[in-house]
Design a protein around this motif. Sequence first.
Motif, PDB file in Angstrom:
ATOM      1  N   GLU A 266     -26.106 -22.167  21.250  1.00  0.00           N
ATOM      2  CA  GLU A 266     -25.360 -23.358  21.646  1.00  0.00           C
ATOM      3  C   GLU A 266     -24.705 -23.156  23.010  1.00  0.00           C
ATOM      4  O   GLU A 266     -24.647 -24.079  23.825  1.00  0.00           O
ATOM      5  CB  GLU A 266     -24.312 -23.704  20.583  1.00  0.00           C
ATOM      6  N   GLU A 267     -24.239 -21.947  23.256  1.00  0.00           N
ATOM      7  CA  GLU A 267     -23.628 -21.642  24.551  1.00  0.00           C
ATOM      8  C   GLU A 267     -24.661 -21.733  25.679  1.00  0.00           C
ATOM      9  O   GLU A 267     -24.383 -22.294  26.741  1.00  0.00           O
ATOM     10  CB  GLU A 267     -23.018 -20.238  24.527  1.00  0.00           C
ATOM     11  N   ARG A 268     -25.859 -21.185  25.431  1.00  0.00           N
ATOM     12  CA  ARG A 268     -26.899 -21.235  26.454  1.00  0.00           C
ATOM     13  C   ARG A 268     -27.356 -22.669  26.708  1.00  0.00           C
ATOM     14  O   ARG A 268     -27.626 -23.057  27.853  1.00  0.00           O
ATOM     15  CB  ARG A 268     -28.091 -20.377  26.013  1.00  0.00           C
ATOM     16  N   LYS A 269     -27.434 -23.468  25.667  1.00  0.00           N
ATOM     17  CA  LYS A 269     -27.817 -24.866  25.824  1.00  0.00           C
ATOM     18  C   LYS A 269     -26.842 -25.601  26.746  1.00  0.00           C
ATOM     19  O   LYS A 269     -27.249 -26.431  27.566  1.00  0.00           O
ATOM     20  CB  LYS A 269     -27.859 -25.566  24.462  1.00  0.00           C
ATOM     21  N   LYS A 270     -25.565 -25.300  26.601  1.00  0.00           N
ATOM     22  CA  LYS A 270     -24.566 -25.952  27.452  1.00  0.00           C
ATOM     23  C   LYS A 270     -24.744 -25.520  28.906  1.00  0.00           C
ATOM     24  O   LYS A 270     -24.610 -26.339  29.828  1.00  0.00           O
ATOM     25  CB  LYS A 270     -23.155 -25.614  26.975  1.00  0.00           C
ATOM     26  N   VAL A 271     -25.042 -24.240  29.122  1.00  0.00           N
ATOM     27  CA  VAL A 271     -25.276 -23.745  30.484  1.00  0.00           C
ATOM     28  C   VAL A 271     -26.469 -24.469  31.108  1.00  0.00           C
ATOM     29  O   VAL A 271     -26.424 -24.904  32.270  1.00  0.00           O
ATOM     30  CB  VAL A 271     -25.520 -22.222  30.479  1.00  0.00           C
ATOM     31  N   ILE A 272     -27.554 -24.607  30.338  1.00  0.00           N
ATOM     32  CA  ILE A 272     -28.762 -25.276  30.830  1.00  0.00           C
ATOM     33  C   ILE A 272     -28.462 -26.727  31.184  1.00  0.00           C
ATOM     34  O   ILE A 272     -28.878 -27.231  32.238  1.00  0.00           O
ATOM     35  CB  ILE A 272     -29.881 -25.192  29.772  1.00  0.00           C
ATOM     36  N   LEU A 273     -27.718 -27.408  30.315  1.00  0.00           N
ATOM     37  CA  LEU A 273     -27.373 -28.808  30.557  1.00  0.00           C
ATOM     38  C   LEU A 273     -26.452 -28.961  31.759  1.00  0.00           C
ATOM     39  O   LEU A 273     -26.730 -29.746  32.681  1.00  0.00           O
ATOM     40  CB  LEU A 273     -26.708 -29.398  29.314  1.00  0.00           C
TER      41      LEU A 273
END
Length: 302
Positions: free
Chosen positions: A78-85
């Motif tokens: 979930e943390e990586r998804k936020k970084v990507i977004l």
Amino acid sequence: MIILITGGNGLVASHLTASLSSKGHNVRLLSRSKFQHLSAEVFEWDINNDYIEEGALDDVEVVFHLAGAGIADEKWTEERKKVILDSRVESTKLLCRKLAEMNKKPRVFVGASAMGFYGYEDFSHWSKEGDPSGKGYLADITSAWEEAADPIKEMGIRLVHARIGMVLSDRGGALIKMAEPIRWLVGAPLGSGKQICNWIHVEDLVEMLIFFMNNEKIEGPYNAVASNPVTNAQLTKMIARSIRRPLWLPNVPAFVLKIILGEMAEIVLEGHHLSNQKVLDSGFQFKYDNAQKAVEDILAPD
């Protein structure tokens, strides 16, 4: 011309910077930290603090917005998804805010997008630029990425979205990652091997982006992919042939990839054809429209 490129350390941006500089353009890069560059001036920016270094946008005529955290660099927590977004959407919003404050605005903004806009579902339809966005995490992100740039059009700046496919390059990316296990004789097609790979040679991509910059009729989304997509199994065999290695292992089972990669497995296990007819109709000419020749150009021993 004075040209600003975001994501200056990235694969595509590094190739684009070299090409534009060789053509005599004044290239500026936006980076999260200062570094020395042989042919471009580097300015800092920080999307978390709404900051772009003073002078970075002064007299800029063209913006290439290529910044974005690597989709396949890490597992999708979930943390990586936020970084990507955030690296895509918030960076675009920051640029929009800063451009809105300028009296003299750039004439064109070319934003990187991705083939993920259409989702990774496997179906027979060839996706075209007028199609709606697909389903799934990457489709949602890419759609939000493009929507974040909408204010650019309202400023009277020509806006282009390059929906980029799998970039074939010798400086990194999917091709190099696929070639490594094949070099060590442990490479194999992934899953069924029938999933479609919409590829483009990095030289063609760079020339296409410059073509978009120079052609005043180019506007809106364009599928930045070559004319002849291949399957994962075909591409794997092309790589093996180019580096002169045998393929002897069976396909890597889909369930194994799902265990290892989690949700991110959709990138390598699913896919369908993208049409590049709109690019062809614009007058752009590809140097590499054959995948085997493109792979050999990058990987074949001298």
